[in-house]
Design a protein around this motif. Structure first.
Motif, PDB file in Angstrom:
ATOM      1  N   GLN A  77       8.158  -9.762  -0.635  1.00 27.70           N
ATOM      2  CA  GLN A  77       9.212  -8.792  -0.898  1.00 27.70           C
ATOM      3  C   GLN A  77       8.857  -7.902  -2.092  1.00 27.70           C
ATOM      4  OE1 GLN A  77      13.351  -9.279   0.091  1.00 27.70           O
ATOM      5  NE2 GLN A  77      13.842  -9.378  -2.089  1.00 27.70           N
ATOM      6  N   ALA A  78       8.245  -8.455  -3.116  1.00 26.49           N
ATOM      7  CA  ALA A  78       7.882  -7.656  -4.289  1.00 26.49           C
ATOM      8  C   ALA A  78       6.869  -6.574  -3.925  1.00 26.49           C
ATOM      9  CB  ALA A  78       7.315  -8.558  -5.388  1.00 26.49           C
ATOM     10  N   TRP A  79       5.882  -6.923  -3.119  1.00 28.80           N
ATOM     11  CA  TRP A  79       4.898  -5.929  -2.702  1.00 28.80           C
ATOM     12  C   TRP A  79       5.531  -4.893  -1.786  1.00 28.80           C
ATOM     13  CZ3 TRP A  79       0.201  -5.291  -4.819  1.00 28.80           C
ATOM     14  CH2 TRP A  79      -0.329  -6.343  -5.560  1.00 28.80           C
ATOM     15  N   ALA A  80       6.417  -5.344  -0.907  1.00 31.78           N
ATOM     16  CA  ALA A  80       7.084  -4.399  -0.001  1.00 31.78           C
ATOM     17  C   ALA A  80       7.952  -3.419  -0.786  1.00 31.78           C
ATOM     18  CB  ALA A  80       7.921  -5.163   1.018  1.00 31.78           C
ATOM     19  N   LYS A  81       8.665  -3.903  -1.810  1.00 29.20           N
ATOM     20  CA  LYS A  81       9.507  -3.023  -2.623  1.00 29.20           C
ATOM     21  C   LYS A  81       8.679  -1.968  -3.344  1.00 29.20           C
ATOM     22  CE  LYS A  81      11.615  -6.154  -5.044  1.00 29.20           C
ATOM     23  NZ  LYS A  81      12.535  -6.801  -6.037  1.00 29.20           N
ATOM     24  N   ALA A  82       7.431  -2.309  -3.649  1.00 29.06           N
ATOM     25  CA  ALA A  82       6.558  -1.371  -4.339  1.00 29.06           C
ATOM     26  C   ALA A  82       5.878  -0.399  -3.366  1.00 29.06           C
ATOM     27  CB  ALA A  82       5.501  -2.124  -5.131  1.00 29.06           C
ATOM     28  N   GLY A  83       6.196  -0.524  -2.076  1.00 32.15           N
ATOM     29  CA  GLY A  83       5.661   0.399  -1.087  1.00 32.15           C
ATOM     30  C   GLY A  83       4.353  -0.011  -0.461  1.00 32.15           C
ATOM     31  N   ALA A  84       3.919  -1.244  -0.682  1.00 34.11           N
ATOM     32  CA  ALA A  84       2.657  -1.703  -0.123  1.00 34.11           C
ATOM     33  C   ALA A  84       2.795  -2.009   1.366  1.00 34.11           C
ATOM     34  CB  ALA A  84       2.168  -2.948  -0.864  1.00 34.11           C
ATOM     35  N   ASP A  85       1.690  -1.930   2.058  1.00 32.13           N
ATOM     36  CA  ASP A  85       1.604  -2.322   3.464  1.00 32.13           C
ATOM     37  C   ASP A  85       1.390  -3.829   3.500  1.00 32.13           C
ATOM     38  OD1 ASP A  85       1.088  -2.709   6.144  1.00 32.13           O
ATOM     39  OD2 ASP A  85      -0.893  -1.752   6.095  1.00 32.13           O
ATOM     40  N   VAL A  86       2.486  -4.580   3.626  1.00 38.77           N
ATOM     41  CA  VAL A  86       2.449  -6.039   3.548  1.00 38.77           C
ATOM     42  C   VAL A  86       2.241  -6.633   4.943  1.00 38.77           C
ATOM     43  CG1 VAL A  86       3.675  -8.123   2.835  1.00 38.77           C
ATOM     44  CG2 VAL A  86       3.936  -6.009   1.525  1.00 38.77           C
ATOM     45  N   ARG A  87       1.282  -7.550   5.032  1.00 43.65           N
ATOM     46  CA  ARG A  87       0.961  -8.180   6.309  1.00 43.65           C
ATOM     47  C   ARG A  87       0.981  -9.696   6.163  1.00 43.65           C
ATOM     48  NH1 ARG A  87      -4.225  -4.310   7.997  1.00 43.65           N
ATOM     49  NH2 ARG A  87      -3.125  -2.306   7.697  1.00 43.65           N
ATOM     50  N   PRO A  88       2.067 -10.344   6.570  1.00 45.65           N
ATOM     51  CA  PRO A  88       2.100 -11.809   6.535  1.00 45.65           C
ATOM     52  C   PRO A  88       1.052 -12.377   7.489  1.00 45.65           C
ATOM     53  CG  PRO A  88       4.310 -10.900   6.767  1.00 45.65           C
ATOM     54  CD  PRO A  88       3.357  -9.777   7.002  1.00 45.65           C
ATOM     55  N   VAL A  89       0.289 -13.361   7.039  1.00 45.89           N
ATOM     56  CA  VAL A  89      -0.732 -13.993   7.866  1.00 45.89           C
ATOM     57  C   VAL A  89      -0.579 -15.503   7.775  1.00 45.89           C
ATOM     58  CG1 VAL A  89      -2.356 -12.077   7.620  1.00 45.89           C
ATOM     59  CG2 VAL A  89      -2.451 -13.991   5.998  1.00 45.89           C
ATOM     60  N   ALA A  90      -0.951 -16.185   8.843  1.00 47.35           N
ATOM     61  CA  ALA A  90      -0.853 -17.642   8.879  1.00 47.35           C
ATOM     62  C   ALA A  90      -2.162 -18.313   8.503  1.00 47.35           C
ATOM     63  CB  ALA A  90      -0.421 -18.103  10.269  1.00 47.35           C
ATOM     64  N   ASP A  91      -3.244 -17.521   8.423  1.00 46.80           N
ATOM     65  CA  ASP A  91      -4.564 -18.069   8.135  1.00 46.80           C
ATOM     66  C   ASP A  91      -5.376 -17.010   7.399  1.00 46.80           C
ATOM     67  OD1 ASP A  91      -7.597 -18.560   8.977  1.00 46.80           O
ATOM     68  OD2 ASP A  91      -6.542 -20.468   9.129  1.00 46.80           O
ATOM     69  N   LEU A  92      -6.226 -17.441   6.488  1.00 46.03           N
ATOM     70  CA  LEU A  92      -7.023 -16.484   5.728  1.00 46.03           C
ATOM     71  C   LEU A  92      -7.988 -15.706   6.615  1.00 46.03           C
ATOM     72  CD1 LEU A  92      -7.816 -18.409   2.412  1.00 46.03           C
ATOM     73  CD2 LEU A  92      -6.397 -16.373   2.696  1.00 46.03           C
TER      74      LEU A  92
ATOM     75  N   LEU B 174     -11.536 -20.214  -2.010  1.00 52.68           N
ATOM     76  CA  LEU B 174     -10.956 -19.202  -2.885  1.00 52.68           C
ATOM     77  C   LEU B 174     -12.036 -18.366  -3.556  1.00 52.68           C
ATOM     78  CD1 LEU B 174      -8.083 -21.210  -4.625  1.00 52.68           C
ATOM     79  CD2 LEU B 174      -7.843 -19.457  -2.865  1.00 52.68           C
ATOM     80  N   MET B 175     -13.131 -18.991  -3.958  1.00 52.68           N
ATOM     81  CA  MET B 175     -14.212 -18.252  -4.599  1.00 52.68           C
ATOM     82  C   MET B 175     -14.806 -17.222  -3.634  1.00 52.68           C
ATOM     83  SD  MET B 175     -14.383 -19.468  -7.720  1.00 52.68           S
ATOM     84  CE  MET B 175     -15.997 -19.052  -8.351  1.00 52.68           C
ATOM     85  N   ILE B 176     -14.941 -17.604  -2.372  1.00 55.25           N
ATOM     86  CA  ILE B 176     -15.466 -16.679  -1.366  1.00 55.25           C
ATOM     87  C   ILE B 176     -14.498 -15.525  -1.156  1.00 55.25           C
ATOM     88  CG2 ILE B 176     -16.054 -16.451   1.077  1.00 55.25           C
ATOM     89  CD1 ILE B 176     -17.045 -19.381   0.948  1.00 55.25           C
ATOM     90  N   VAL B 177     -13.214 -15.848  -1.015  1.00 54.29           N
ATOM     91  CA  VAL B 177     -12.194 -14.816  -0.804  1.00 54.29           C
ATOM     92  C   VAL B 177     -12.134 -13.868  -1.996  1.00 54.29           C
ATOM     93  CG1 VAL B 177      -9.719 -14.418  -0.525  1.00 54.29           C
ATOM     94  CG2 VAL B 177     -10.848 -16.244   0.767  1.00 54.29           C
ATOM     95  N   ALA B 178     -12.255 -14.401  -3.207  1.00 57.44           N
ATOM     96  CA  ALA B 178     -12.228 -13.566  -4.400  1.00 57.44           C
ATOM     97  C   ALA B 178     -13.416 -12.610  -4.422  1.00 57.44           C
ATOM     98  CB  ALA B 178     -12.221 -14.443  -5.652  1.00 57.44           C
ATOM     99  N   ALA B 179     -14.589 -13.112  -4.073  1.00 60.22           N
ATOM    100  CA  ALA B 179     -15.776 -12.258  -4.052  1.00 60.22           C
ATOM    101  C   ALA B 179     -15.614 -11.127  -3.036  1.00 60.22           C
ATOM    102  CB  ALA B 179     -17.013 -13.088  -3.727  1.00 60.22           C
ATOM    103  N   GLN B 180     -15.016 -11.425  -1.900  1.00 56.81           N
ATOM    104  CA  GLN B 180     -14.779 -10.398  -0.889  1.00 56.81           C
ATOM    105  C   GLN B 180     -13.797  -9.353  -1.388  1.00 56.81           C
ATOM    106  OE1 GLN B 180     -13.458 -12.999   2.236  1.00 56.81           O
ATOM    107  NE2 GLN B 180     -15.511 -13.290   3.074  1.00 56.81           N
ATOM    108  N   ARG B 181     -12.755  -9.779  -2.094  1.00 54.02           N
ATOM    109  CA  ARG B 181     -11.789  -8.820  -2.629  1.00 54.02           C
ATOM    110  C   ARG B 181     -12.446  -7.941  -3.703  1.00 54.02           C
ATOM    111  NH1 ARG B 181     -10.464 -11.229   0.866  1.00 54.02           N
ATOM    112  NH2 ARG B 181     -10.944  -9.274   1.884  1.00 54.02           N
ATOM    113  N   ALA B 182     -13.275  -8.550  -4.539  1.00 57.39           N
ATOM    114  CA  ALA B 182     -13.960  -7.786  -5.578  1.00 57.39           C
ATOM    115  C   ALA B 182     -14.837  -6.704  -4.957  1.00 57.39           C
ATOM    116  CB  ALA B 182     -14.794  -8.714  -6.458  1.00 57.39           C
TER     117      ALA B 182
END
Length: 340
Positions: free
Chosen positions: A112-127, A154-162
């Motif tokens: 909800q916080a991201w949606a209020k800020a206007g972000a394109d929020v996508r709920p996912v059930a799996d990374l 998490l380390m892999i996901v963080a590297a991908q986001r970076a």
């Protein structure tokens, strides 16, 4: 689907409105807060009379750094609860944050916080479903099912986001009793960790939380909150409690034993989906009836819009509370709709 009217635990006014004839005192099992609070230290009168000092904040942050194993390269900021950090972060991230994947079902305020800020929020059930997201938000261990994403993942996901110029937000509100699941003390680039003080220490009313991450983002959060964001008494109590590692270890062992005891009480009534040492999640086709039955006995649970079969049980505290819960469950088994 982003919830607009979010159900939270802890609303005993709502409980009393739903069950007007329930016996008092209410036993609030709708939250994941330690029912055995940290013993409050003596508070000097001056803490109530003066503005919080820089030395008071420094003492708190030093204790938090040690307790949360924050690396020297990372910065940390204290806030009046993690909720304000959850609200501020999307506003600071701006349009560059999206799309934003929120791993769920989870604590609904994140999406909800991201949606209020206007972000394109996508709920996912799996990374695996979040590979295209620039920003990923997850709770670890998760609320309400206790799901844990490994540190290695998490380390892999963080590297991908970076690599995408994005951000990984890891809400570790329930990690105090299982520090091995934390992404700390390793804090990879493009990662922000949220830690909540009040849940594990049983002092939610103190309103204290932390954000840990790269210095530019932490500075932006600190600036957004302004001076004296955390009250003097909260700084003092937080610094004392966070430095008391023996208490935390003892509390963690005691709550784990309580969680196992609660599992044994709930097992005849459905399937234990998961949880943490501070709450357990029961899945049962009898959830609506069980919620009403326990409510009429003065025991309040947490319901969920996303799955009507789920009920989350916090831990009773005193022996009398355990006895009331056991008696009410026994009565439901003998007079209710039967196992589901």
């Amino acid at each position: 689907m982003i919830e607009r009217d979010i159900w939270h635990g802890g609303d005993l006014a709502q409980a009393r409105a739903l069950f007007t004839d329930a016996p008092e005192p209410w036993i609030d099992l709708s939250t994941g807060i330690n029912p055995i609070s940290y013993p409050l230290p003596p508070l000097p009168q001056s803490l109530w009379q003066r503005l919080p000092g820089a030395d008071d904040e420094a003492a708190l942050l030093a204790a938090a750094r040690a307790a949360y194993r924050v690396p020297e390269s990372a910065d940390i900021v204290a806030a009046p609860g993690t909720q304000i950090l959850i609200d501020l972060l999307p506003r600071l991230a701006g349009a560059g944050a999206g799309p934003v994947a929120v791993l769920g079902p989870t604590y609904a305020e994140h999406a909800q916080a991201w949606a209020k800020a206007g972000a394109d929020v996508r709920p996912v059930a799996d990374l695996d479903q979040a590979s295209e997201a620039r920003t990923i938000v997850l709770v670890n261990p998760n609320n309400p099912d206790g799901r844990v994403v490994s540190r290695q993942r998490l380390m892999i996901v963080a590297a991908q986001r970076a690599a995408r110029g994005g951000l990984l937000v890891v809400d570790e509100a329930f990690a105090d009793f299982t520090p091995e699941v934390s992404i700390l003390p390793e804090l990879p680039p493009a990662t922000l960790v949220l830690r909540s003080f009040g849940k594990s220490y049983g002092l939610a009313g103190l309103r204290l939380g932390f954000a840990i991450g790269e210095p530019p983002l932490i500075r932006a959060l600190r600036t957004a909150m302004g001076p004296w964001a955390v009250a003097g008494p909260a700084l003092h109590v937080g610094a004392t409690a966070l430095a008391d590692s023996p208490w935390l270890a003892q509390a963690g062992a005691a709550r784990a034993a309580d969680a196992a005891r609660l599992d044994a009480l709930l097992a005849p009534h459905g399937r234990i989906v998961g949880g943490t040492a501070l709450f357990r999640l029961l899945e049962t086709g009898n959830a609506p009836a069980l919620f009403v039955h326990l409510g009429r006995h003065g025991l309040y649970l947490r319901r969920f819009r996303n799955d009507a079969r789920w009920l989350r049980f916090g831990l009773p505290g005193q022996a009398s509370e355990w006895a009331r819960l056991e008696a009410a469950l026994t009565d439901f088994a003998s007079s209710g709709p039967g196992p589901a």
